[in-house]
Scaffold this motif. Structure first.
Motif, PDB file in Angstrom:
ATOM      1  N   ALA A   1     -10.325  -5.837   3.348  1.00  0.00           N
ATOM      2  CA  ALA A   1      -9.559  -4.651   2.934  1.00  0.00           C
ATOM      3  C   ALA A   1      -8.073  -4.963   2.771  1.00  0.00           C
ATOM      4  O   ALA A   1      -7.396  -4.345   1.958  1.00  0.00           O
ATOM      5  CB  ALA A   1      -9.753  -3.512   3.927  1.00  0.00           C
TER       6      ALA A   1
ATOM      7  N   GLN B   1       0.831  -1.218   0.000  1.00  0.00           N
ATOM      8  CA  GLN B   1       0.000   0.000   0.000  1.00  0.00           C
ATOM      9  C   GLN B   1       0.860   1.261   0.000  1.00  0.00           C
ATOM     10  O   GLN B   1       0.431   2.304  -0.501  1.00  0.00           O
ATOM     11  CB  GLN B   1      -0.915   0.033   1.233  1.00  0.00           C
TER      12      GLN B   1
ATOM     13  N   PRO C   1      -4.826  -3.233  -5.931  1.00  0.00           N
ATOM     14  CA  PRO C   1      -4.481  -2.152  -6.872  1.00  0.00           C
ATOM     15  C   PRO C   1      -2.976  -1.868  -6.900  1.00  0.00           C
ATOM     16  O   PRO C   1      -2.461  -1.415  -7.928  1.00  0.00           O
ATOM     17  CB  PRO C   1      -5.262  -0.945  -6.343  1.00  0.00           C
TER      18      PRO C   1
ATOM     19  N   TYR D   1      -8.039  -6.129  -0.671  1.00  0.00           N
ATOM     20  CA  TYR D   1      -8.535  -5.128  -1.620  1.00  0.00           C
ATOM     21  C   TYR D   1      -7.681  -3.876  -1.720  1.00  0.00           C
ATOM     22  O   TYR D   1      -7.764  -3.162  -2.717  1.00  0.00           O
ATOM     23  CB  TYR D   1      -9.998  -4.768  -1.294  1.00  0.00           C
ATOM     24  N   THR D   2      -6.882  -3.567  -0.691  1.00  0.00           N
ATOM     25  CA  THR D   2      -5.983  -2.428  -0.856  1.00  0.00           C
ATOM     26  C   THR D   2      -4.637  -2.877  -1.427  1.00  0.00           C
ATOM     27  O   THR D   2      -3.884  -2.071  -1.952  1.00  0.00           O
ATOM     28  CB  THR D   2      -5.736  -1.681   0.481  1.00  0.00           C
ATOM     29  N   THR D   3      -4.359  -4.179  -1.350  1.00  0.00           N
ATOM     30  CA  THR D   3      -3.121  -4.688  -1.950  1.00  0.00           C
ATOM     31  C   THR D   3      -3.286  -4.884  -3.451  1.00  0.00           C
ATOM     32  O   THR D   3      -2.366  -4.624  -4.226  1.00  0.00           O
ATOM     33  CB  THR D   3      -2.721  -6.033  -1.304  1.00  0.00           C
TER      34      THR D   3
ATOM     35  N   GLN E   1      -7.659   3.476  -2.581  1.00  0.00           N
ATOM     36  CA  GLN E   1      -7.129   3.164  -1.256  1.00  0.00           C
ATOM     37  C   GLN E   1      -7.939   3.839  -0.147  1.00  0.00           C
ATOM     38  O   GLN E   1      -8.507   3.189   0.713  1.00  0.00           O
ATOM     39  CB  GLN E   1      -5.659   3.633  -1.138  1.00  0.00           C
TER      40      GLN E   1
ATOM     41  N   PHE F   1       3.117   1.320  -3.512  1.00  0.00           N
ATOM     42  CA  PHE F   1       2.205   1.838  -4.529  1.00  0.00           C
ATOM     43  C   PHE F   1       2.426   3.333  -4.803  1.00  0.00           C
ATOM     44  O   PHE F   1       2.420   3.784  -5.940  1.00  0.00           O
ATOM     45  CB  PHE F   1       0.805   1.607  -3.940  1.00  0.00           C
TER      46      PHE F   1
ATOM     47  N   ILE G   1     -11.482   2.872   1.027  1.00  0.00           N
ATOM     48  CA  ILE G   1     -11.573   1.560   1.679  1.00  0.00           C
ATOM     49  C   ILE G   1     -11.113   1.658   3.135  1.00  0.00           C
ATOM     50  O   ILE G   1     -11.765   1.140   4.043  1.00  0.00           O
ATOM     51  CB  ILE G   1     -10.736   0.510   0.917  1.00  0.00           C
TER      52      ILE G   1
END
Lengths: 556, 82
Positions: A288, A207, A295, A291-293, B54, A210, B57
């Motif tokens: 999460a 995260q 992208p 789901y945040t990893t 990000q 990114f 979420i």
């Protein structure tokens, strides 16, 4: 050691674990079969919900889809997480207080009508079947990709496993296997993601990586935007879809998530109302993490792909490229015969086709990780597919044995008889799902995404108004559900299968895609329900009392 | 009876506040205002893009835990009154 051995070991161990858990926690009553005897601790329920929810598509395909669509992929990220806020705040605590077995139970009792119950059963079956066929197919694909068996064998193995633990364990068995499956799948997803992040940005947390710089000191996202412009692709951080469509698709996915019966029913399994709220919080936290990893993985692998292949000599490409080329997921045609790979937006000149799934599947090889990591990924992908299939299966079997048989056709059936019926319908549902997994009808792929639209257009308004409006009556709710689901079915069959005269993108109403149409159909459901309820009698005092009771968290 | 009504009204107030934040960070910052927010750079992220992939979420998770905290507090308060 050979990769194949590692894979058999990882998959074999994880399956043994699931089966052991199922035997240890088999169900002995309908209460245990449908809702695990209401004894699941919130953190365990959070993990089980997360595994229930994240399917093979979340595990394998989502990061790839985002990586090809950039900003437009945000609809999935926000849509498939934001629904949990709605669940936690608007649905879960009240449905838990209501405290029966299924979603049609709530609709049937709250709207004091077997017609409403029947409509709800119909909607639950349509939503769950469109979804489960895709999952069985997913199991087959994963098996065939990693274990080198054909898809049919893969589906059959998956079918036997699910059959064993869902039929034996019911909700109780499924819950604890899903807890184990969550642990397997999140470990399998995060491990390569962390290594790729380290490799590309030097930061172990994806995260943060990114938003960091690569080895050349340029921010990763800026570099990717630049590469995209150079090759003629749409800029990564901005979208191609219209704002209205992005808005409506996100809304349909969010509301659809909150309306999916196999997710809602998980909140029936905890001890008390406050535990239902807590489970939703834990569930979203666990979701999460992935789901945040995803992208971040999307950006890492996209950048890495372009830098590795674009204008490079075909013969000098790394080994993983040729390995995945052999599976047909990467194809390369040297159109201009210069020996270099031209990867361009212009389809006339582009020489490379890449399947979206590559972005996750090839990660371990790109990061040069050992074979056992690939084996764990295989186990993770199977965990994701099996856990979702089992959850859906249970909704289908309880819809048949509880809502149809016990509540509508044969109310005097004994507890034992109902349990047998529940197990038999689970067997029937697995066989049907496996059949569709082996012979996928063309519409399955197209409708899985639309299951959310169907859930949004049918259940969500009826449940929310059932809790928050004392005035909403059976006439309003039934009319709303029927109009909502028919409108959604009409739009999706018209534009996806060409029924009712068909049509292309130009003919979409107000430019709304079928994926986003669920939001529109949901609004229509709300309007129809409210209008009709105003002209028909209010529910009687019995129901008013039921609503009061649902709103009060105390167990008396 | 009075108690029950105040309990429900307080619950609705929490819902309105939390759902407004839910709407603002996702549909507002992540979609409707994304292009404007993308003019602002936060580390390596354009801000609108960050909210969409990000930030929204993370905030969703926080919202649920805030709601759990608020409701547990409210539940305790009304239990004591009885």
């Amino acid at each position: 050691m050979e990769l194949q051995y590692w894979i058999w070991i990882a998959v074999g161990l994880s399956f043994t674990l699931y089966i052991t858990i199922a035997i240890a926690s088999r169900a002995s009553s309908t209460g245990e079969f449908y809702i695990a005897g209401k004894g699941v601790p919130p953190i365990a329920n959070g993990m089980a919900t997360a595994a229930d929810w994240m399917s093979a598509a979340s595990f394998i395909s989502m990061a790839g889809i985002i990586s090809f669509n950039g900003y437009d992929g945000s609809v999935y990220l926000m849509g498939w997480t934001g629904g949990y806020v709605l669940l936690a705040l608007l649905l879960a605590p009240y449905l838990r207080k209501f405290g029966k077995f299924t979603v049609p139970d709530f609709i049937g009792d709250r709207y004091y009508s077997n017609v409403a119950r029947g409509v709800a059963v119909f909607c639950a079956l349509i939503v769950s079947f469109t979804y489960i066929a895709g999952q069985m197919r997913g199991v087959g694909v994963v098996f065939s990709r990693y274990l080198e068996v054909d898809i049919t064998t893969g589906v059959l193995i998956g079918m036997l496993i699910v059959l064993f633990y869902a039929v034996l364990g019911g909700m109780k068995g499924i819950t604890y296997t899903q807890v184990a499956q969550y642990c397997v799948l999140i470990f399998a997803f995060m491990l390569p993601a962390i290594f790729i992040s380290l490799m590309i940005t030097g930061n172990a947390i994806p995260q943060i990586g990114f938003g960091s710089t690569g080895s050349d000191g340029v921010y990763l996202l800026d570099k990717l935007d630049g590469l995209h412009r150079e090759l003629g692709f749409h800029e990564y951080t901005s979208g191609k879809k219209t704002i209205l469509d992005v808005f409506l698709i996100t809304a349909a996915l969010m509301v659809g998530t909150a309306g999916l019966p196999h997710v809602i029913v998980r909140f029936f399994t905890v001890k008390k109302v406050s535990d239902a709220r807590k489970s939703a919080g834990w569930a979203l936290l666990f979701i999460a993490i992935l789901y945040t990893t995803a992208p971040a993985v999307a950006v890492f692998s996209r950048t890495n792909l372009i830098e590795t292949v674009s204008n490079k000599s075909y013969n000098a490409l790394p080994e993983w490229f040729n390995k995945w080329e052999a599976t047909g997921l990467i194809t390369y045609v040297d159109k201009n015969q210069d020996g270099l790979v031209q990867y361009l937006a212009d389809s006339q000149l582009n020489e490379l086709k890449v399947d979206a799934d590559i972005m996750v599947l090839a990660n371990p090889e790109i990061a040069d990780l050992p074979n056992w990591v690939i084996a764990i990924m295989a186990a993770g992908a199977l965990a994701a597919a099996l856990s979702t299939a089992a959850g859906l299966l249970l909704v289908i079997s309880s819809s048949v044995s509880h809502d149809l048989i016990k509540k509508m056709i044969k109310p005097d059936v004994s507890e034992k008889g109902e349990l047998i019926a529940a197990r038999l319908s689970a067997v029937g549902a697995v066989i049907l799902a496996a059949y569709f997994g082996i012979n996928p009808p063309g519409f399955v792929a197209a409708t899985v995404a639309l299951a959310f639209g169907l859930a949004a257009a049918s259940f969500f308004p009826a449940i929310v108004m059932g809790i928050f409006s004392k005035r909403m009556n059976k006439e309003g709710a039934v009319a709303g559900m029927v109009v909502g689901i028919l409108l959604m079915l009409f739009y999706m069959t018209k534009f996806k299968f060409g029924w009712f005269g068909g049509g292309t993108e130009k003919d979409w109403w107000l430019g709304i895609s079928p994926e986003g149409f669920g939001s529109f159909a949901m609004m229509v459901n709300f309007i129809v329900s409210i209008a009709i309820s105003r002209f028909t009698p209010a529910p009687d005092t019995e129901i008013q009392k039921l609503i009061e009771d649902i709103r009060n968290p105390d167990e008396e | 009876m009075k108690n029950k009504q105040t309990y429900w009204k307080t619950n609705l107030k929490y819902l309105v506040i939390l759902l407004s934040i839910w709407f603002t960070v996702s549909y507002g910052f992540g979609i409707l205002l994304a292009d404007q927010l993308n003019q602002i750079q936060m580390g390596g992220f354009k801000l609108g893009f960050w909210f969409a992939q990000q930030g929204a979420i993370f905030i969703f998770v926080i919202l649920i835990f805030v709601y759990i905290y608020l409701m547990n507090r409210l539940d305790r308060k009304f239990k004591n009154k009885k």
